[in-house]
Design a protein around this motif. Structure first.
Motif, PDB file in Angstrom:
ATOM      1  N   ASN A 239       0.862  -1.176   0.000  1.00  0.00           N
ATOM      2  CA  ASN A 239       0.000   0.000   0.000  1.00  0.00           C
ATOM      3  C   ASN A 239       0.903   1.231   0.000  1.00  0.00           C
TER       4      ASN A 239
ATOM      5  N   LYS B  88       0.200   4.372   0.012  1.00  0.00           N
ATOM      6  CA  LYS B  88      -0.259   5.474   0.869  1.00  0.00           C
ATOM      7  C   LYS B  88       0.210   5.296   2.305  1.00  0.00           C
ATOM      8  N   THR B  89       0.143   4.073   2.794  1.00  0.00           N
ATOM      9  CA  THR B  89       0.539   3.808   4.179  1.00  0.00           C
ATOM     10  C   THR B  89       1.961   3.250   4.291  1.00  0.00           C
ATOM     11  N   ARG B  90       2.530   2.855   3.137  1.00  0.00           N
ATOM     12  CA  ARG B  90       3.857   2.240   3.073  1.00  0.00           C
ATOM     13  C   ARG B  90       3.908   0.939   3.880  1.00  0.00           C
ATOM     14  N   VAL B  91       2.808   0.187   3.843  1.00  0.00           N
ATOM     15  CA  VAL B  91       2.736  -1.109   4.523  1.00  0.00           C
ATOM     16  C   VAL B  91       2.906  -2.211   3.481  1.00  0.00           C
TER      17      VAL B  91
ATOM     18  N   ASP C 159       2.314  -7.712   8.351  1.00  0.00           N
ATOM     19  CA  ASP C 159       2.411  -6.346   7.849  1.00  0.00           C
ATOM     20  C   ASP C 159       3.684  -5.683   8.352  1.00  0.00           C
TER      21      ASP C 159
ATOM     22  N   ASP D 258       5.765  -2.177   8.455  1.00  0.00           N
ATOM     23  CA  ASP D 258       5.497  -0.742   8.393  1.00  0.00           C
ATOM     24  C   ASP D 258       6.657   0.062   7.827  1.00  0.00           C
ATOM     25  N   ARG D 259       6.297   1.154   7.157  1.00  0.00           N
ATOM     26  CA  ARG D 259       7.238   2.167   6.660  1.00  0.00           C
ATOM     27  C   ARG D 259       8.252   1.607   5.665  1.00  0.00           C
TER      28      ARG D 259
END
Length: 66
Positions: free
Chosen positions: A15, A17-20, A33, A35-36
């Motif tokens: 994703n 948008k969320t950088r996940v 998941d 993150d970043r």
């Protein structure tokens, strides 16, 4: 979301948008998941000849998982 012909990772989804980065493992684990994660890391995973090696080197201890 690409499906991989890999002994370790069956598929991944990113994703922007969320950088996940979400990863499903062939043993039925997932999604996990991360993150970043920058887009280039996801793209590298998709292009990697060995998904397991790429994951171990560039993702596993580099990004927080949930």
């Amino acid at each position: 979301m690409p499906h991989f012909n890999s002994t370790a990772i069956s598929r991944a989804e990113y994703n922007p948008k969320t950088r996940v980065l979400s990863i499903w493992f062939t043993d039925g684990g997932g999604p996990y998941d991360y993150d970043r994660v920058p887009l280039f890391v996801y793209e590298g995973l998709c292009r990697a000849g060995s998904k397991r090696s790429f994951f171990n080197t560039y993702i596993l201890d580099q990004y927080a998982a949930r």
